[in-house]
Design a protein around this motif. Sequence first.
Motif, PDB file in Angstrom:
ATOM      1  N   THR A  90       0.868  -1.176   0.000  1.00  0.00           N
ATOM      2  CA  THR A  90       0.000   0.000   0.000  1.00  0.00           C
ATOM      3  C   THR A  90       0.901   1.220   0.000  1.00  0.00           C
ATOM      4  OG1 THR A  90      -1.650  -1.198   1.294  1.00  0.00           O
ATOM      5  CG2 THR A  90      -1.830   1.201   1.235  1.00  0.00           C
ATOM      6  N   VAL A  91       0.939   1.933  -1.105  1.00  0.00           N
ATOM      7  CA  VAL A  91       1.842   3.070  -1.244  1.00  0.00           C
ATOM      8  C   VAL A  91       1.157   4.339  -0.731  1.00  0.00           C
ATOM      9  CG1 VAL A  91       3.206   4.444  -2.849  1.00  0.00           C
ATOM     10  CG2 VAL A  91       2.961   1.984  -3.220  1.00  0.00           C
ATOM     11  N   PRO A  92       1.788   5.019   0.214  1.00  0.00           N
ATOM     12  CA  PRO A  92       1.224   6.271   0.722  1.00  0.00           C
ATOM     13  C   PRO A  92       1.109   7.308  -0.384  1.00  0.00           C
ATOM     14  CG  PRO A  92       3.060   5.528   2.084  1.00  0.00           C
ATOM     15  CD  PRO A  92       3.045   4.678   0.863  1.00  0.00           C
ATOM     16  N   THR A  93       0.137   8.192  -0.237  1.00  0.00           N
ATOM     17  CA  THR A  93      -0.091   9.209  -1.257  1.00  0.00           C
ATOM     18  C   THR A  93       0.670  10.495  -0.982  1.00  0.00           C
ATOM     19  OG1 THR A  93      -2.060   9.944  -0.085  1.00  0.00           O
ATOM     20  CG2 THR A  93      -2.366   8.312  -1.829  1.00  0.00           C
ATOM     21  N   GLY A  94       1.172  10.663   0.226  1.00  0.00           N
ATOM     22  CA  GLY A  94       1.906  11.870   0.582  1.00  0.00           C
ATOM     23  C   GLY A  94       3.366  11.786   0.179  1.00  0.00           C
ATOM     24  N   GLN A  95       4.144  12.735   0.717  1.00  0.00           N
ATOM     25  CA  GLN A  95       5.546  12.861   0.320  1.00  0.00           C
ATOM     26  C   GLN A  95       6.500  12.734   1.504  1.00  0.00           C
ATOM     27  OE1 GLN A  95       4.701  16.790  -0.867  1.00  0.00           O
ATOM     28  NE2 GLN A  95       4.479  16.307  -3.020  1.00  0.00           N
ATOM     29  N   THR A  96       6.021  12.266   2.638  1.00  0.00           N
ATOM     30  CA  THR A  96       6.868  12.266   3.821  1.00  0.00           C
ATOM     31  C   THR A  96       7.514  10.916   4.076  1.00  0.00           C
ATOM     32  OG1 THR A  96       5.220  11.593   5.451  1.00  0.00           O
ATOM     33  CG2 THR A  96       5.299  13.923   4.874  1.00  0.00           C
ATOM     34  N   ASP A  97       8.585  10.964   4.841  1.00  0.00           N
ATOM     35  CA  ASP A  97       9.258   9.730   5.230  1.00  0.00           C
ATOM     36  C   ASP A  97       8.469   8.993   6.317  1.00  0.00           C
ATOM     37  OD1 ASP A  97       9.815  11.782   7.045  1.00  0.00           O
ATOM     38  OD2 ASP A  97      11.929  11.273   7.266  1.00  0.00           O
ATOM     39  N   THR A  98       7.818   9.702   7.190  1.00  0.00           N
ATOM     40  CA  THR A  98       7.108   9.084   8.316  1.00  0.00           C
ATOM     41  C   THR A  98       5.945   8.218   7.862  1.00  0.00           C
ATOM     42  OG1 THR A  98       7.733  10.917   9.725  1.00  0.00           O
ATOM     43  CG2 THR A  98       5.927   9.549  10.492  1.00  0.00           C
ATOM     44  N   GLU A  99       5.209   8.667   6.846  1.00  0.00           N
ATOM     45  CA  GLU A  99       4.059   7.879   6.408  1.00  0.00           C
ATOM     46  C   GLU A  99       4.499   6.531   5.812  1.00  0.00           C
ATOM     47  OE1 GLU A  99       1.756   9.746   3.373  1.00  0.00           O
ATOM     48  OE2 GLU A  99       3.511  10.212   2.186  1.00  0.00           O
ATOM     49  N   VAL A 100       5.725   6.473   5.331  1.00  0.00           N
ATOM     50  CA  VAL A 100       6.263   5.197   4.848  1.00  0.00           C
ATOM     51  C   VAL A 100       6.490   4.258   6.037  1.00  0.00           C
ATOM     52  CG1 VAL A 100       8.256   4.099   3.735  1.00  0.00           C
ATOM     53  CG2 VAL A 100       7.300   6.202   2.786  1.00  0.00           C
ATOM     54  N   LEU A 101       7.058   4.791   7.095  1.00  0.00           N
ATOM     55  CA  LEU A 101       7.356   3.976   8.274  1.00  0.00           C
ATOM     56  C   LEU A 101       6.100   3.385   8.901  1.00  0.00           C
ATOM     57  CD1 LEU A 101       9.636   3.022  10.126  1.00  0.00           C
ATOM     58  CD2 LEU A 101       9.311   5.102  11.457  1.00  0.00           C
ATOM     59  N   VAL A 102       5.011   4.136   8.962  1.00  0.00           N
ATOM     60  CA  VAL A 102       3.797   3.640   9.604  1.00  0.00           C
ATOM     61  C   VAL A 102       3.140   2.524   8.801  1.00  0.00           C
ATOM     62  CG1 VAL A 102       2.047   5.216   8.656  1.00  0.00           C
ATOM     63  CG2 VAL A 102       1.820   4.389  10.990  1.00  0.00           C
ATOM     64  N   GLN A 103       3.502   2.354   7.533  1.00  0.00           N
ATOM     65  CA  GLN A 103       2.927   1.295   6.707  1.00  0.00           C
ATOM     66  C   GLN A 103       3.671  -0.035   6.866  1.00  0.00           C
ATOM     67  OE1 GLN A 103       0.082   1.823   5.549  1.00  0.00           O
ATOM     68  NE2 GLN A 103       0.122   4.026   5.707  1.00  0.00           N
ATOM     69  N   TYR A 104       4.863  -0.016   7.465  1.00  0.00           N
ATOM     70  CA  TYR A 104       5.614  -1.259   7.640  1.00  0.00           C
ATOM     71  C   TYR A 104       5.093  -2.052   8.803  1.00  0.00           C
ATOM     72  CZ  TYR A 104       9.174  -1.223   4.097  1.00  0.00           C
ATOM     73  OH  TYR A 104       9.832  -1.317   2.898  1.00  0.00           O
TER      74      TYR A 104
END
Length: 128
Positions: free
Chosen positions: A114-128
């Motif tokens: 599930t690829v985040p739609t925003g541009q931040t590094d944090t939103e990537v971390l919360v998906q792991y």
Amino acid sequence: MCGIIGYIGENKKASEIIDLLSMLEYRGYDSAGLSGYSGNKFELIKEIGPIDNLRAQISSDMQVSNAIAHTRWATHGASSIENAHPHRSSDGKWILVHNGIIENYKKLKNGLKTVPTGQTDTEVLVQY
């Protein structure tokens, strides 16, 4: 510089959490957000600009339990509600704020289902 406030407990007025966040107010932030358990679900409220913009989105009688609030100073991505913290996982089980930089976030983003739609590094971390 980002500011983070956490609250563990029952039935605290959301406006009081915002008051605590205001104590950390710093001229360099671009957005603010609050998440807390209210009723039977996690509320997530984010706003661009000063903390007062966030305060205006919260009803005066809203109460939260186990809350976290954050002011953001952008290192990745534009100033937008989408990029503001806190971030929620796609399954809704996790809420995350982060103060720092995840250098390899683009590589991590490429490996997500599930690829985040925003541009931040944090939103990537919360998906792991």
